[in-house]
Design an enzyme around this catalytic site. Sequence first.
Site, short mmCIF file in Angstrom:
data_model
loop_
_atom_site.label_atom_id
_atom_site.label_comp_id
_atom_site.label_asym_id
_atom_site.label_seq_id
_atom_site.Cartn_x
_atom_site.Cartn_y
_atom_site.Cartn_z
N LYS A 114 0.82 -1.22 0.00
CA LYS A 114 0.00 0.00 0.00
C LYS A 114 0.85 1.26 0.00
O LYS A 114 0.49 2.25 -0.62
CB LYS A 114 -0.96 0.00 1.19
N LYS A 197 -4.77 -10.31 -7.86
CA LYS A 197 -6.08 -10.43 -7.22
C LYS A 197 -6.97 -9.27 -7.65
O LYS A 197 -6.48 -8.19 -7.97
CB LYS A 197 -5.93 -10.48 -5.70
N LYS A 200 -9.66 -3.12 -5.54
CA LYS A 200 -10.04 -1.75 -5.82
C LYS A 200 -8.85 -0.94 -6.35
O LYS A 200 -8.98 -0.15 -7.26
CB LYS A 200 -10.53 -1.13 -4.51
P1 ADP Z 1 -9.21 -4.30 -1.47
O1 ADP Z 1 -8.16 -5.39 -1.38
O2 ADP Z 1 -9.93 -4.29 -2.77
O3 ADP Z 1 -8.68 -2.96 -1.03
P2 ADP Z 1 -10.21 -4.63 1.20
O4 ADP Z 1 -8.78 -4.60 1.62
O5 ADP Z 1 -11.12 -3.56 1.70
O6 ADP Z 1 -10.31 -4.70 -0.39
O7 ADP Z 1 -10.78 -6.04 1.60
C1 ADP Z 1 -11.93 -6.29 2.36
C2 ADP Z 1 -12.06 -7.79 2.54
O8 ADP Z 1 -12.19 -8.43 1.27
C3 ADP Z 1 -10.85 -8.42 3.23
O9 ADP Z 1 -11.29 -9.47 4.08
C4 ADP Z 1 -10.06 -8.98 2.08
O10 ADP Z 1 -9.24 -10.06 2.47
C5 ADP Z 1 -11.16 -9.42 1.13
N1 ADP Z 1 -10.71 -9.38 -0.26
C6 ADP Z 1 -10.29 -8.29 -0.95
N2 ADP Z 1 -9.96 -8.60 -2.21
C7 ADP Z 1 -10.20 -9.93 -2.35
C8 ADP Z 1 -10.06 -10.87 -3.43
N3 ADP Z 1 -9.64 -10.48 -4.64
N4 ADP Z 1 -10.39 -12.15 -3.20
C9 ADP Z 1 -10.83 -12.56 -1.99
N5 ADP Z 1 -10.98 -11.74 -0.94
C10 ADP Z 1 -10.67 -10.45 -1.09
NA NA Z 2 -7.21 -6.20 0.97
#
Ligand code: ADP
Ligand code: NA
Length: 330
Positions: A114, A197, A200
């Site tokens: 990040k 993966k 966002k």
């Molecule tokens: P991002 O990674 O898009 O910023 P967040 O960090 O807010 O999303 O993640 C919120 C939840 O969703 C966490 O529990 C995270 O592990 C899960 N998560 C995020 N992206 C994925 C993905 N591509 N596959 C499975 N779980 C995910």
């Molecule tokens: Na995440």
Amino acid sequence: DRRPRALSGIQPTAGSFHLGNYLGAIRQYVALQESHDAFYMVVDLHAITVPQDPAELRANTRFAAAQLLAAGLDPERCTLFVQSHVPEHAQLGWVMNCLTGFGEASRMTQFKDKSAKQGADRATVGLFTYPILQVADILLYQATHVPVGEDQRQHIELTRDLAERFNGRFGETFTVPAPYIVKETGKIYDLQDPAIKMSKSASTPKGLINLLDDPKVTAKKVKSAVTDTDTVIRFDPENKPGVSNLLVIMSTLTDTPVADLEKSYEGKMYGALKTDLAEVMVDFVTPFRARTQEYLDDPETLDSVLAKGAEKARAVAAETLAQTYDRIGF
Ligand code: ADP
Ligand code: NA
């Protein structure tokens, strides 16, 4: 409530949650509210680790709560609240900061990812210590299970280490939690680049399925998903990451084992799978959009759910914090 405890948090973001959030985390939140005494929160304290506009943050927090309810969280069966409504998170967070080694915190790969994205000199100290606040989030509720995606595993490991460290130094205080990661859906991949993966921050717009996209846009994204030059529809993450990702998504949303899907697509082309999945996705997001809008159109109900949730959460959090402070010598 004697059931084991579950706890998880999700950040408020502009725009909607994405399919990775839903399949990796939110779906498990919904399932665990049956078997667990479950606490789920919108983590606005975590959101300010990067700059936020106040009005947008406030709106996005309510928007996140509306989506969680739309996805199936039931305030009668779980506790849904906003992190900043429960001041004990920041309080226990400080205690955990003082228990964590600087080197230990420096090893968190999410921070590396990040902060690299923002430019190292822009990253805040808050972003650096956010995994430690997350430790406090979990330990406050004596959670046994933490439903998250695979990317959060290292933070749950840190949580276990700090719980054991505190217990060893001050006496049995915290439950040592375990991650609750569903193997199949712990990592959903980008539809355009199945090597990364779905996320966002890292996905391109076409590779990211936002749950609140116009359903027509969703269908288009699914139909233009990147696969490979072969034609066989087979689950093989190593050699066929794109097709395997689509099979996992299809399998989870339709409750059909991947092996059954492989059989039913025998002799068919990728287009058939994509067309069917596009339809399944549209059937999934259409009612989700409508329910989210219903909660947003009824701010009184939403506020009352969150106020009751905060009250229930605080009762548990305050008890843990009082005991922790006592052990420390406060
Ligand atoms: P991002 O990674 O898009 O910023 P967040 O960090 O807010 O999303 O993640 C919120 C939840 O969703 C966490 O529990 C995270 O592990 C899960 N998560 C995020 N992206 C994925 C993905 N591509 N596959 C499975 N779980 C995910
Ligand atoms: Na995440």
